[in-house]
Design an enzyme around this catalytic site. Structure first.
Site, PDB file in Angstrom:
ATOM      1  N   HIS A 224       0.874  -1.167  -0.149  1.00 45.71           N
ATOM      2  CA  HIS A 224       0.103   0.021   0.056  1.00 45.71           C
ATOM      3  C   HIS A 224       0.856   1.164  -0.052  1.00 45.71           C
ATOM      4  O   HIS A 224       1.569   1.205  -0.788  1.00 45.71           O
ATOM      5  CB  HIS A 224      -1.023  -0.154   1.240  1.00 45.71           C
ATOM      6  CG  HIS A 224      -1.968   0.953   1.281  1.00 45.71           C
ATOM      7  ND1 HIS A 224      -2.447   1.559   0.218  1.00 45.71           N
ATOM      8  CD2 HIS A 224      -2.889   1.232   2.337  1.00 45.71           C
ATOM      9  CE1 HIS A 224      -3.590   2.528   0.608  1.00 45.71           C
ATOM     10  NE2 HIS A 224      -3.813   2.198   1.774  1.00 45.71           N
ATOM     11  N   HIS A 263      -2.395  -2.214  -9.517  1.00 48.58           N
ATOM     12  CA  HIS A 263      -3.132  -1.470  -8.748  1.00 48.58           C
ATOM     13  C   HIS A 263      -4.527  -2.556  -8.586  1.00 48.58           C
ATOM     14  O   HIS A 263      -4.811  -3.074  -9.663  1.00 48.58           O
ATOM     15  CB  HIS A 263      -3.684  -0.168  -9.312  1.00 48.58           C
ATOM     16  CG  HIS A 263      -4.219   0.813  -8.033  1.00 48.58           C
ATOM     17  ND1 HIS A 263      -5.612   0.562  -7.927  1.00 48.58           N
ATOM     18  CD2 HIS A 263      -3.804   1.536  -7.402  1.00 48.58           C
ATOM     19  CE1 HIS A 263      -5.755   1.342  -6.971  1.00 48.58           C
ATOM     20  NE2 HIS A 263      -4.758   2.018  -6.723  1.00 48.58           N
ATOM     21  N   ASP A 320       2.389   5.592  -6.401  1.00 46.64           N
ATOM     22  CA  ASP A 320       3.965   5.529  -5.757  1.00 46.64           C
ATOM     23  C   ASP A 320       5.191   5.481  -6.926  1.00 46.64           C
ATOM     24  O   ASP A 320       6.222   5.717  -6.379  1.00 46.64           O
ATOM     25  CB  ASP A 320       3.841   4.355  -5.105  1.00 46.64           C
ATOM     26  CG  ASP A 320       2.818   4.344  -3.527  1.00 46.64           C
ATOM     27  OD1 ASP A 320       2.644   5.525  -3.191  1.00 46.64           O
ATOM     28  OD2 ASP A 320       2.075   3.497  -3.475  1.00 46.64           O
TER      29      ASP A 320
HETATM   30  C1  LIG Z   1      -1.196   3.596  -2.919  1.00 49.90           C
HETATM   31  C2  LIG Z   1      -1.284   2.244  -3.076  1.00 49.90           C
HETATM   32  O1  LIG Z   1      -1.558   1.386  -2.150  1.00 49.90           O
HETATM   33  S1  LIG Z   1      -1.138   1.795  -4.656  1.00 49.90           S
HETATM   34  C3  LIG Z   1      -0.263   0.315  -4.663  1.00 49.90           C
HETATM   35  C4  LIG Z   1       1.029   0.307  -4.271  1.00 49.90           C
HETATM   36  N1  LIG Z   1       1.795  -0.960  -4.031  1.00 49.90           N
HETATM   37  C5  LIG Z   1       2.656  -1.418  -4.981  1.00 49.90           C
HETATM   38  O2  LIG Z   1       3.020  -0.712  -6.010  1.00 49.90           O
HETATM   39  C6  LIG Z   1       3.053  -3.045  -4.770  1.00 49.90           C
HETATM   40  C7  LIG Z   1       3.333  -3.617  -6.052  1.00 49.90           C
HETATM   41  N2  LIG Z   1       1.965  -3.909  -6.659  1.00 49.90           N
HETATM   42  C8  LIG Z   1       1.108  -4.993  -6.224  1.00 49.90           C
HETATM   43  O3  LIG Z   1       1.891  -5.727  -5.096  1.00 49.90           O
HETATM   44  C9  LIG Z   1      -0.098  -5.235  -6.800  1.00 49.90           C
HETATM   45  O4  LIG Z   1       0.053  -4.779  -7.947  1.00 49.90           O
HETATM   46  C10 LIG Z   1      -1.353  -4.882  -5.790  1.00 49.90           C
HETATM   47  C11 LIG Z   1      -1.284  -5.417  -4.536  1.00 49.90           C
HETATM   48  C12 LIG Z   1      -0.963  -3.204  -5.721  1.00 49.90           C
HETATM   49  C13 LIG Z   1      -2.502  -5.139  -6.656  1.00 49.90           C
HETATM   50  O5  LIG Z   1      -2.663  -6.304  -6.666  1.00 49.90           O
HETATM   51  P1  LIG Z   1      -3.954  -6.976  -7.104  1.00 49.90           P
HETATM   52  O6  LIG Z   1      -4.627  -6.155  -8.391  1.00 49.90           O
HETATM   53  O7  LIG Z   1      -4.761  -7.531  -6.236  1.00 49.90           O
HETATM   54  O8  LIG Z   1      -3.301  -7.939  -8.230  1.00 49.90           O
HETATM   55  P2  LIG Z   1      -2.457  -9.351  -7.568  1.00 49.90           P
HETATM   56  O9  LIG Z   1      -1.805  -9.183  -6.437  1.00 49.90           O
HETATM   57  O10 LIG Z   1      -3.573 -10.448  -7.646  1.00 49.90           O
HETATM   58  O11 LIG Z   1      -1.594  -9.637  -8.814  1.00 49.90           O
HETATM   59  C14 LIG Z   1      -1.778 -10.295 -10.098  1.00 49.90           C
HETATM   60  C15 LIG Z   1      -0.967 -10.688 -10.807  1.00 49.90           C
HETATM   61  O12 LIG Z   1       0.181  -9.629 -10.959  1.00 49.90           O
HETATM   62  C16 LIG Z   1       1.125  -9.740 -10.477  1.00 49.90           C
HETATM   63  N3  LIG Z   1       1.562  -8.325 -10.038  1.00 49.90           N
HETATM   64  C17 LIG Z   1       0.816  -7.296  -9.517  1.00 49.90           C
HETATM   65  N4  LIG Z   1       1.714  -6.168  -9.349  1.00 49.90           N
HETATM   66  C18 LIG Z   1       2.851  -6.754  -9.731  1.00 49.90           C
HETATM   67  C19 LIG Z   1       4.102  -6.100  -9.630  1.00 49.90           C
HETATM   68  N5  LIG Z   1       4.165  -4.639  -9.466  1.00 49.90           N
HETATM   69  N6  LIG Z   1       5.125  -6.315 -10.138  1.00 49.90           N
HETATM   70  C20 LIG Z   1       5.292  -7.828 -10.788  1.00 49.90           C
HETATM   71  N7  LIG Z   1       4.199  -8.686 -10.775  1.00 49.90           N
HETATM   72  C21 LIG Z   1       2.990  -7.908 -10.432  1.00 49.90           C
HETATM   73  C22 LIG Z   1       1.244 -10.684  -9.460  1.00 49.90           C
HETATM   74  O13 LIG Z   1       2.173 -11.266  -9.225  1.00 49.90           O
HETATM   75  C23 LIG Z   1      -0.069 -11.570  -9.865  1.00 49.90           C
HETATM   76  O14 LIG Z   1       0.507 -12.587 -10.656  1.00 49.90           O
HETATM   77  P3  LIG Z   1      -0.155 -14.158 -10.874  1.00 49.90           P
HETATM   78  O15 LIG Z   1      -1.472 -13.683 -11.421  1.00 49.90           O
HETATM   79  O16 LIG Z   1       0.881 -14.993 -11.511  1.00 49.90           O
HETATM   80  O17 LIG Z   1      -0.171 -14.455  -9.331  1.00 49.90           O
HETATM   81  O1  LIG Z   2      -7.014   2.389  -3.796  1.00 51.35           O
HETATM   82  C1  LIG Z   2      -5.941   1.672  -3.693  1.00 51.35           C
HETATM   83  O2  LIG Z   2      -6.110   0.214  -3.393  1.00 51.35           O
HETATM   84  C2  LIG Z   2      -4.580   2.158  -3.143  1.00 51.35           C
HETATM   85  C3  LIG Z   2      -4.313   3.474  -3.522  1.00 51.35           C
HETATM   86  O3  LIG Z   2      -4.386   3.705  -4.583  1.00 51.35           O
HETATM   87  C4  LIG Z   2      -4.364   4.789  -2.640  1.00 51.35           C
HETATM   88  O4  LIG Z   2      -4.660   4.194  -1.616  1.00 51.35           O
HETATM   89  O5  LIG Z   2      -4.347   5.702  -2.948  1.00 51.35           O
END
Ligand SMILES: CC(=O)SCCNC(=O)CCNC(=O)[C@H](O)C(C)(C)COP(=O)(O)OP(=O)(O)OC[C@H]1O[C@@H](n2cnc3c(N)ncnc32)[C@H](O)[C@@H]1OP(=O)(O)O
Ligand SMILES: O=C([O-])CC(=O)C(=O)O
Length: 392
Positions: A224, A263, A320
């Site tokens: 997050h 995301h 981010d």
């Molecule tokens: C302000 C915020 O909170 S914005 C988010 C900030 N977080 C990040 O940047 C961390 C990196 N990103 C992630 O971990 C994810 O994209 C999340 C948690 C933000 C969103 O996840 P979700 O949409 O639920 O996707 P999920 O985690 O199920 O991923 C789907 C697939 O894409 C892959 N994937 C998702 N994000 C990434 C990434 N950044 N790099 C590589 N692979 C990724 C997962 O490993 C998964 O692969 P699989 O289907 O083979 O298992």
């Molecule tokens: O909406 C989300 O899951 C994460 C995000 O981009 C935020 O909190 O700004």
């Protein structure tokens, strides 16, 4: 388990758990809307204080209202001295998000409205929190670096005052404006993990300080808000454009994450990342450190392509991805990136706490209490028999 709707192990993706009038995130279109206003419009035209007012009071302020609101926030910059005394007892290497989470409930001391009914009391607390989180974050950075705490300058806006209290130097207009815009961009994002945390705590009728403190804990995680720190760590680890391909291949082969990509809601680039990218470029030029933006730009292209090749689906930038190089360019310490996110998001969290507790978008307040499918033991058809210690 009694009868329950099965939406298990999905992180509640695509499940609407409440009505809200605060924010709309249209994932497919890449639209982010605060109380009806597009983020592009707000980033271009509104200050952080205006956006706070919009989120809390449900409309844009008139001139006199904004002046009163700014004044009220300034008055609340004088947080209790014993919070600084408490911060001084902490080891200098204490994580700033932990510090913020610990110190936030202490702001309750200068809030005589806590626990009293009435929305005006919670709005007062929200303003106290908006001012307080910025002061605590800046003061902690000074304290851990063995520097004097800088008193607030009430001629300065929220954004400019934060940078001033952090660095002891009034920022130039462009930096102050860009930083203000970054606060606008981080202020609100519907039912993200930390906001849901805040609302869930608020739904128990715990006070707003408890809800915000819990939300800070939730924001700190690397999936997050904590991702902004990890993006910068990743950029530093890569170090130069020629190392990007190798880095990406390693990460994807090991099943790791390229931080700042992906995301839970957006199926296109996050509109905030689109706004932040040129801000990062500009601030990087001014700081004479163009590398971090350039690395980010290349990593975005190559990361997206490599992900598509490996998983046969697209991935996009989240907020981010470019905030990291932006915050770095304006001289914010890496481990303060997520606290800065909280300094902004406290406005959105507060609006949600109010909406939750005063049922502003629902017929009546409801305690969140989902079910879970029990898949643990029963030791047979019925419950386990308790055995004495020496018979186990
Ligand atoms: C302000 C915020 O909170 S914005 C988010 C900030 N977080 C990040 O940047 C961390 C990196 N990103 C992630 O971990 C994810 O994209 C999340 C948690 C933000 C969103 O996840 P979700 O949409 O639920 O996707 P999920 O985690 O199920 O991923 C789907 C697939 O894409 C892959 N994937 C998702 N994000 C990434 C990434 N950044 N790099 C590589 N692979 C990724 C997962 O490993 C998964 O692969 P699989 O289907 O083979 O298992
Ligand atoms: O909406 C989300 O899951 C994460 C995000 O981009 C935020 O909190 O700004």
């Amino acid at each position: 388990m009694d009868e329950c709707l099965p939406v298990m192990n999905t992180g509640l993706r695509g499940v609407a758990v409440a009505s809200s009038k605060i924010c709309d995130v249209r994932g497919k279109q890449g639209k982010l809307i605060y109380r009806g206003f597009l983020i592009e419009d707000l980033a271009q035209n509104a200050t952080f204080e205006e956006v706070c007012f919009l989120l809390l009071y449900e409309r844009l302020p008139k001139k006199a209202e904004l002046e009163d609101f700014q004044q009220s926030l300034k008055q609340k910059r004088n947080i209790p001295e014993n919070i600084f005394s408490f911060l001084k007892t902490l080891p200098a290497d204490t994580n700033p998000m932990d510090v913020l989470q610990m110190a936030t409930p202490l702001l309750v001391q200068n809030d005589l409205t806590v626990g009293k009914p009435g929305i005006e009391n919670t709005l007062y607390s929200a303003e106290n929190l908006i001012s307080g989180l910025a002061i605590i974050t800046a003061a902690w950075d000074r304290i851990r670096n063995k520097q004097e705490i800088i008193p607030p300058d009430n001629n300065l806006s929220h954004a400019a005052n934060f940078l001033y209290m952090l660095k002891g130097k009034i920022p130039d207009d462009e930096t102050a404006r860009f930083f203000d815009t970054s606060l606008v961009l981080h202020a609100e994002h519907s039912f993200n993990a930390s906001t849901f945390t805040a609302r869930q705590v608020a739904s128990t009728k715990a006070h707003i300080y408890a809800a915000i403190s819990a939300a800070i804990g939730s924001l700190s995680g690397s999936l997050h808000g904590g991702a902004n720190v990890r993006v910068m760590e990743m950029l530093k680890q890569i170090g130069s454009v020629d190392k990007i391909d190798g880095y990406i291949q390693n990460i994807l082969n090991e099943g790791g994450l390229i931080m700042g990509l992906g995301h839970a809601v957006y199926q296109t680039d996050d509109p905030r990342a689109i706004i932040l990218a040129p801000m990062s470029q500009r601030m990087g030029q001014i700081a004479n450190q163009p590398l971090w933006y350039e690395l980010s730009r290349e990593l975005e292209k190559k990361g997206k392509n490599a992900f598509k090749a490996k998983k046969q689906k697209q991935i996009f930038c989240n907020v981010d991805f470019y905030s990291a190089s932006f915050f770095h360019a304006i001289g914010i310490a890496m481990d303060l990136f997520t606290p800065v996110f909280a300094v902004s998001r406290v406005s959105g969290w507060s609006a949600h706490v109010i909406e939750e507790q005063f049922a502003m978008a629902a017929p009546k307040p409801t305690l969140y209490r989902p079910g879970a499918e029990y898949i643990g033991d029963y030791c047979g058809p019925d419950e386990c028999l308790f055995t004495d210690m020496d018979e186990r």
